[in-house]
Write an enzyme that holds these catalytic residues in place. Structure first.
Site, mmCIF file in Angstrom:
data_model
loop_
_atom_site.group_PDB
_atom_site.id
_atom_site.type_symbol
_atom_site.label_atom_id
_atom_site.label_comp_id
_atom_site.label_asym_id
_atom_site.label_seq_id
_atom_site.Cartn_x
_atom_site.Cartn_y
_atom_site.Cartn_z
ATOM 1 N N THR A 23 -4.869 -17.087 -8.349
ATOM 2 C CA THR A 23 -3.822 -16.297 -7.696
ATOM 3 C C THR A 23 -2.523 -17.071 -7.438
ATOM 4 O O THR A 23 -1.449 -16.631 -7.863
ATOM 5 C CB THR A 23 -4.357 -15.749 -6.363
ATOM 6 O OG1 THR A 23 -5.472 -14.907 -6.653
ATOM 7 C CG2 THR A 23 -3.286 -14.957 -5.626
HETATM 8 ZN ZN LIG Z 1 -5.272 -13.100 -7.543
#
Ligand SMILES: [Zn+2]
Length: 403
Positions: free
Chosen positions: A71
């Site tokens: 992320t």
């Molecule tokens: Zn993510």
């Protein structure tokens, strides 16, 4: 006609004759939306009508994330145009030899960790373009060595802020008078990643989450329409999602004596530092062939992953086969779900990309491209010159751009 209506009619008569529509037409804005963990092929499931409509009116693609497909590194790649090895956010958890004993993790907004690459909102603010972030990793960081630049409007990340509140905040910013209205906005949704991790990419509950997330895209589009606000919408994901299970775990303590190393990060990959004096023994244990996993010394990580020149990358790096996970020891309880962080060329890691708006022609599906090309696209849409040191460029979009 009742008394109230008469009063209303009288009040309306007092209003200026010029209708609200005569306000000068709004200049287009650019809205970068991230739907965390939205795998590219989720778009083909027939459960996201609003995103499909956007794709049909513009362009879409299966976008390659940067390695590692996590992320924070990828959200930073999307807004800096640089791969994690060059943008400094090399993982969700990592260390820096200059700060012994410290470890970066999500929620850390110390500029030290973020200053290796300039995010687009800082470039825009420097160019006099007002920006606003309804969440984005790094958007709460006072970026830069001296002045400390953030988007003009920003918030500390809080998962409790509902998706509806996030959409409404963006629309409220656009309701402002032109002088204080942002021209570049970010918007971040986390629910698809959460569902993918918990249930796995192929579970009906993940599809339900997709439909729900799609409704907020619909609300955003409708809200913009109601405002008469033209917008180039660039909707992306940071990575995809692969099904995992406690049946497919590589236990590190069965490969090397835990006294030989310190684990910095585990999961689809492991970042490992040798215990002082045990470098040779650890290398011998890790650098031989293993089932479902391959390990390298930092300098030997394959060039196609574009990873390992940054001293923040751990001394030893092991990458699992898609669907397998590396853990400090064997799991004690059965589990299943989803994970990401694998080889960025794996189809399971491919991420959503949809762009639509006044500056983008309806060109349908375009060829897969690297996510470091998104920042150059945003620069084009904002009228900013290309960055001289970017890892990507706007080549994938050139035929679809109006200007
Ligand atoms: Zn993510």
């Amino acid at each position: 006609m009742g008394r109230f209506h008469l009063l209303l009619a009288a009040l309306l008569a007092l209003l200026p004759a010029v209708p609200a529509m005569a306000e000068s037409p709004r200049a287009p804005v650019v809205i970068l939306v991230s739907i965390d963990g939205f795998r590219a092929d989720y778009l083909d499931r027939g459960v996201t009508p609003n995103l499909s409509a956007l794709a049909a009116s513009g362009i879409s693609a299966a976008m390659r994330p940067s390695f590692p497909s996590k992320t924070f590194p990828n959200h930073w790649a999307l807004v800096t145009g640089k791969v994690p090895d060059h943008n400094g956010i090399v993982s969700n958890h990592f260390e820096d030899p200059r700060r012994p004993g410290e470890r970066f993790g999500p929620g850390n907004s110390d500029p030290f960790w973020w200053n290796e690459a300039e995010p687009i909102w800082v470039t825009a603010e420097k160019a006099g373009i007002r920006t606003a972030a309804m969440f984005w990793p790094g958007s709460d960081v006072a970026w830069g060595e001296t002045r400390g630049t953030r988007p003009e409007d920003w918030q500390h990340y809080d998962q409790a802020v509902t998706p509806l509140q996030r959409v409404e905040t963006v629309l409220d910013w656009l309701r402002r008078p032109e002088a204080i209205r942002p021209r570049l906005l970010t918007l971040y949704f986390d629910a698809i990643d959460t569902a993918g991790h918990e249930y796995g990419p192929d579970d009906p509950r993940t599809n339900e989450a997709l439909t729900k997330a799609d409704r907020y895209i619909g609300m955003l589009v409708q809200g913009l329409r109601d405002l008469g606000q033209p917008a180039d919408l660039v909707v992306v994901a940071d990575h995809g999602m692969a099904a995992v299970s406690s049946e497919r775990v590589i236990a590190l303590d069965t490969i090397a004596d835990p006294a030989l190393y310190r684990v910095v990060d585990t999961g689809p990959f492991a970042a490992i530092e040798p215990a002082p004096g045990h470098e040779r023994q650890l290398a011998d244990a890790l650098l031989k062939p293993h089932d479902h996993m391959q390990c390298w010394a930092r300098k030997d990580i394959p060039a196609r992953l574009r990873y390992g020149s940054n001293p923040r990358v751990a001394s030893y790096f092991c990458l699992a086969q898609v669907g397998w996970q590396i853990a400090p020891s064997a799991p004690t309880e059965p589990s299943s779900g989803g994970a990401h962080g694998y080889d960025n060329a794996a189809p399971e890691m491919a991420a959503l990309f949809v762009a639509s708006g006044p500056d983008i022609t309806a060109s349908g599906r375009i060829a897969p491209f690297d996510n470091v090309d998104v920042a150059p696209l945003l620069r084009d849409l904002l009228g900013l010159p290309p960055a001289p040191d970017a890892d990507g460029d706007d080549a994938p979009f050139r035929t679809a751009l109006r200007h």
